[in-house]
Design an enzyme around this catalytic site. Structure first.
Site, PDB file in Angstrom:
ATOM      1  N   LYS A 126       0.838  -1.178   0.203  1.00 37.63           N
ATOM      2  CA  LYS A 126       0.174  -0.139   0.036  1.00 37.63           C
ATOM      3  C   LYS A 126       0.314   1.237   0.212  1.00 37.63           C
ATOM      4  CE  LYS A 126      -4.193   1.262   0.503  1.00 37.63           C
ATOM      5  NZ  LYS A 126      -5.610   0.396  -0.612  1.00 37.63           N
ATOM      6  N   ASP A 166      -7.397   4.995  -4.526  1.00 35.42           N
ATOM      7  CA  ASP A 166      -7.716   4.179  -3.260  1.00 35.42           C
ATOM      8  C   ASP A 166      -8.561   5.523  -3.399  1.00 35.42           C
ATOM      9  OD1 ASP A 166      -8.159   1.990  -0.730  1.00 35.42           O
ATOM     10  OD2 ASP A 166      -7.588   4.015   0.107  1.00 35.42           O
TER      11      ASP A 166
HETATM   12  P1  NDP Z   1     -12.688   7.894  -2.671  1.00 37.77           P
HETATM   13  O1  NDP Z   1     -11.927   8.649  -2.456  1.00 37.77           O
HETATM   14  O2  NDP Z   1     -13.477   7.683  -4.189  1.00 37.77           O
HETATM   15  O3  NDP Z   1     -14.146   8.249  -1.525  1.00 37.77           O
HETATM   16  C1  NDP Z   1     -14.069   8.335  -0.748  1.00 37.77           C
HETATM   17  C2  NDP Z   1     -15.181   8.937  -0.092  1.00 37.77           C
HETATM   18  O4  NDP Z   1     -15.372   8.683   1.261  1.00 37.77           O
HETATM   19  C3  NDP Z   1     -15.824  10.338  -0.563  1.00 37.77           C
HETATM   20  O5  NDP Z   1     -16.906  10.706  -0.771  1.00 37.77           O
HETATM   21  C4  NDP Z   1     -15.300  10.436   0.775  1.00 37.77           C
HETATM   22  O6  NDP Z   1     -15.540  12.275   0.626  1.00 37.77           O
HETATM   23  C5  NDP Z   1     -15.872  10.403   1.423  1.00 37.77           C
HETATM   24  N1  NDP Z   1     -14.968  10.001   3.501  1.00 37.77           N
HETATM   25  C6  NDP Z   1     -15.846  10.643   4.272  1.00 37.77           C
HETATM   26  N2  NDP Z   1     -15.142  10.972   5.292  1.00 37.77           N
HETATM   27  C7  NDP Z   1     -14.004  11.102   4.797  1.00 37.77           C
HETATM   28  C8  NDP Z   1     -12.750  10.467   5.483  1.00 37.77           C
HETATM   29  N3  NDP Z   1     -12.395  10.931   7.265  1.00 37.77           N
HETATM   30  N4  NDP Z   1     -11.216   9.967   4.906  1.00 37.77           N
HETATM   31  C9  NDP Z   1     -12.186  10.042   3.244  1.00 37.77           C
HETATM   32  N5  NDP Z   1     -12.883  10.131   2.687  1.00 37.77           N
HETATM   33  C10 NDP Z   1     -14.169  10.282   3.174  1.00 37.77           C
HETATM   34  O7  NDP Z   1     -12.599   5.956  -2.336  1.00 37.77           O
HETATM   35  P2  NDP Z   1     -13.102   4.512  -2.361  1.00 37.77           P
HETATM   36  O8  NDP Z   1     -14.673   5.003  -2.189  1.00 37.77           O
HETATM   37  O9  NDP Z   1     -11.778   4.212  -3.493  1.00 37.77           O
HETATM   38  O10 NDP Z   1     -12.494   4.479  -0.854  1.00 37.77           O
HETATM   39  C11 NDP Z   1     -13.334   4.330   0.242  1.00 37.77           C
HETATM   40  C12 NDP Z   1     -13.095   3.633   1.124  1.00 37.77           C
HETATM   41  O11 NDP Z   1     -12.897   1.906   0.483  1.00 37.77           O
HETATM   42  C13 NDP Z   1     -11.717   3.489   1.651  1.00 37.77           C
HETATM   43  O12 NDP Z   1     -11.469   2.899   3.043  1.00 37.77           O
HETATM   44  C14 NDP Z   1     -10.991   2.320   0.802  1.00 37.77           C
HETATM   45  O13 NDP Z   1      -9.745   2.062   1.301  1.00 37.77           O
HETATM   46  C15 NDP Z   1     -11.854   1.281   0.393  1.00 37.77           C
HETATM   47  N6  NDP Z   1     -11.711   0.674  -0.626  1.00 37.77           N
HETATM   48  C16 NDP Z   1     -11.607   0.753  -1.905  1.00 37.77           C
HETATM   49  C17 NDP Z   1     -11.187   0.200  -2.788  1.00 37.77           C
HETATM   50  C18 NDP Z   1     -11.175   0.872  -4.424  1.00 37.77           C
HETATM   51  O14 NDP Z   1     -10.550  -0.319  -5.337  1.00 37.77           O
HETATM   52  N7  NDP Z   1     -11.280   2.323  -4.809  1.00 37.77           N
HETATM   53  C19 NDP Z   1     -10.793  -1.434  -2.966  1.00 37.77           C
HETATM   54  C20 NDP Z   1     -10.685  -1.603  -1.335  1.00 37.77           C
HETATM   55  C21 NDP Z   1     -11.576  -0.518  -0.495  1.00 37.77           C
HETATM   56  P3  NDP Z   1     -15.570  13.528  -0.520  1.00 37.77           P
HETATM   57  O15 NDP Z   1     -16.610  13.467  -1.574  1.00 37.77           O
HETATM   58  O16 NDP Z   1     -16.159  14.857   0.304  1.00 37.77           O
HETATM   59  O17 NDP Z   1     -14.589  13.373  -0.248  1.00 37.77           O
HETATM   60  O1  2IT Z   2      -7.933  -1.664  -1.266  1.00 37.69           O
HETATM   61  C1  2IT Z   2      -7.863  -2.057  -1.813  1.00 37.69           C
HETATM   62  O2  2IT Z   2      -8.248  -3.204  -1.546  1.00 37.69           O
HETATM   63  C2  2IT Z   2      -7.899  -1.282  -3.193  1.00 37.69           C
HETATM   64  N1  2IT Z   2      -7.329  -0.179  -3.101  1.00 37.69           N
HETATM   65  C3  2IT Z   2      -7.368  -1.621  -4.511  1.00 37.69           C
HETATM   66  C4  2IT Z   2      -5.821  -1.687  -4.409  1.00 37.69           C
HETATM   67  C5  2IT Z   2      -6.032  -2.404  -5.853  1.00 37.69           C
HETATM   68  O3  2IT Z   2      -4.505  -2.434  -6.380  1.00 37.69           O
HETATM   69  O4  2IT Z   2      -6.768  -2.294  -7.154  1.00 37.69           O
END
Ligand code: NDP
Ligand code: 2IT
Length: 448
Positions: A126, A166
């Site tokens: 990561k 992420d």
């Molecule tokens: P994004 O940046 O696309 O979205 C994050 C969302 O959460 C945004 O709407 C953000 O608000 C909101 N948010 C609210 N509070 C917080 C905070 N304190 N810190 C960060 N964000 C906040 O991220 P993802 O949707 O990709 O990721 C969301 C979660 O899923 C994370 O935990 C990530 O690690 C996990 N994840 C993501 C994967 C992926 O493929 N993207 C895979 C597996 C897990 P705002 O719109 O105001 O920024």
């Molecule tokens: O938390 C996660 O699994 C991710 N943000 C996706 C990682 C990836 O390599 O696709």
């Protein structure tokens, strides 16, 4: 003292002021207790747990860049190459002001087990930065990404370490990062995933984490004689994971009534309008106030003390999809009081340990993020396969593989839980099943 307890103390002593990392390790070690205690002497002699909790390599670097006013800015960059026993390091990059070493280590540690659960050959890693993309121009984002990659490129490669997105890192950032990697290395290779479709990205990668979350939730429901049809779902977050979880849940007949962002949250009793949400978040990169302004049925609430009120809404299923520790004990109590049936994590470690325990003790079906959000990284691994064979698969092919992978994860975590006397405890099942493959590979490869 048992080996498991010793290792937890060791992690706290060696990694001071990293509470999220301690929390992630604690959860895994508690689940592994039955497995470790059955082979304690061997594991201890091999220092298997010390090796598991210590990253193979930690890279910390300076990221200087020039903003649109000509001012030089400096951020911290991180890449933690945690474990390569079963494949090249694989895991996302997070750009958020809260990023620090402990957060990247917790995420890298969880990634080891998650990636193992996918059944695909990917190790755990990561990275990220404390850079805040909010309010930055496209030019500033590009400058930052180019500077970040100017250091990172020497540590990664299609067969070494393959980052992805992420929080705060989506298609736009991956594009800038990829361009700079190619420019420096002069090779066109699948060094990043989540790429655009015109330069080696995979169809369905954008949707994969959210879709995968709903596919595994559906497997859980099926196993208990239920379906998504007619279920009320509360979702937190309004980013990549939340948007596509809402889309798939609604396609399967559920109604998602909430979402949230960093400043507020929406209650929309008619069901979230996904196309509008995408327009607000993916296109305009705006706040949820704009969603509420465009939709009569929606109520907008500001966050109070940094907390959203999503978990107080009555529901059958809760899908936390924003960030770590956003669902605490009080939230778990509110969900139980309102009769929630299942909580499946889209984010990484969104529930505190106390919340998880309370939900499980009160009969709520609970799937932890390592299993339930693994669809994203699994599809990243499918993107790596397509890049290696220089072909691209159709959306339907990738989506079908994703569905198969999520069904398989559900089956494996259920069986592992049962085998170790913890039937229905999907946290234990996920940690044990994820660990066993990695431990076996580490043992086979000697002391490295
Ligand atoms: P994004 O940046 O696309 O979205 C994050 C969302 O959460 C945004 O709407 C953000 O608000 C909101 N948010 C609210 N509070 C917080 C905070 N304190 N810190 C960060 N964000 C906040 O991220 P993802 O949707 O990709 O990721 C969301 C979660 O899923 C994370 O935990 C990530 O690690 C996990 N994840 C993501 C994967 C992926 O493929 N993207 C895979 C597996 C897990 P705002 O719109 O105001 O920024
Ligand atoms: O938390 C996660 O699994 C991710 N943000 C996706 C990682 C990836 O390599 O696709």
């Amino acid at each position: 003292m048992s080996y498991v307890d010793e290792i937890y103390d060791y992690v706290v002593a060696k990694n001071q002021a990293q509470p999220e990392f301690h929390q992630a390790v604690k959860e895994v070690l508690e689940s592994l207790r039955v497995v470790i205690e059955a082979n304690e002497e061997e594991y201890r002699k091999q220092a298997l747990l010390e090796r598991l909790v210590t990253p193979e390599r930690q890279i910390l670097f300076r990221v200087p860049w020039v903003d649109d006013n000509g001012q030089v800015q400096v951020n911290n960059g991180f890449r933690i190459q945690f474990n390569s026993a079963i494949g090249p390091y694989k895991g996302g990059l997070r750009f958020h002001p809260s990023v620090n070493l402990g957060i990247i280590k917790f995420l890298g540690f969880e990634q080891i087990f998650k990636n193992s659960l996918t059944g695909l050959p990917i190790g755990g890693g990561k990275g990220g930065s404390d850079f805040d993309p909010k309010g930055k121009s496209d030019n500033e984002i590009m400058k930052f990404c180019q500077s970040f990659m100017t250091e990172l490129y020497r540590h990664i490669g299609a067969d070494t370490d393959v980052p992805a997105g992420d929080i705060g890192v989506g298609g736009r950032e991956i594009g800038f990062l990829y361009g700079q990697y190619k420019r420096i290395r002069d090779v066109y290779e699948g060094v990043l995933t989540g790429k655009g479709l015109t330069y080696g990205g995979s169809l369905a990668r954008t949707e994969a984490t959210g879709y995968g979350l709903v596919y595994i939730t559906n497997e859980l429901l099926k196993d208990h004689g239920q379906t998504m049809e007619g279920k009320t779902v509360v979702v937190s977050g309004a980013g990549n994971v939340a948007i596509y979880a809402i889309q798939k849940a609604q396609q399967l007949g559920a109604k998602c009534v909430t979402c949230s962002d960093s400043t507020g949250w929406i209650y929309d009793p008619e069901g979230i309008d996904v196309e509008l949400l995408k327009e607000v978040k993916e296109v305009k990169r705006a706040r949820l106030t704009e969603y509420a302004a465009a939709r009569k049925s929606a109520e907008y609430h500001e966050k109070k003390n940094g907390e959203h009120g999503v978990w107080n809404i009555k529901c059958d299923i809760a899908l936390p999809c924003a960030t770590q520790n956003e669902l605490d004990l009080d939230d778990a109590k509110a969900l139980v009081a309102n009769g929630v049936y299942a909580v499946c994590e889209g984010a990484n470690m969104p529930s505190t340990i106390e919340a998880t325990q309370y939900l499980q003790q009160n009969g709520v079906q609970f799937i932890c993020g390592k299993a339930s959000n693994a669809g994203g990284v699994a599809t990243s691994a499918l993107e790596m396969s397509q890049n290696s064979e220089r072909l691209s698969w159709t959306f339907e092919e990738v989506d079908a593989k994703l569905q198969g992978i999520m069904a398989n994860i559900y089956k494996n975590i259920s069986e592992a839980a049962k085998k170790y006397g913890k039937e229905g405890d999907y946290v234990a099942g996920a940690n044990i099943a994820g660990f066993l493959k990695v431990a076996e590979a580490m043992k086979a490869q000697g002391i490295v």
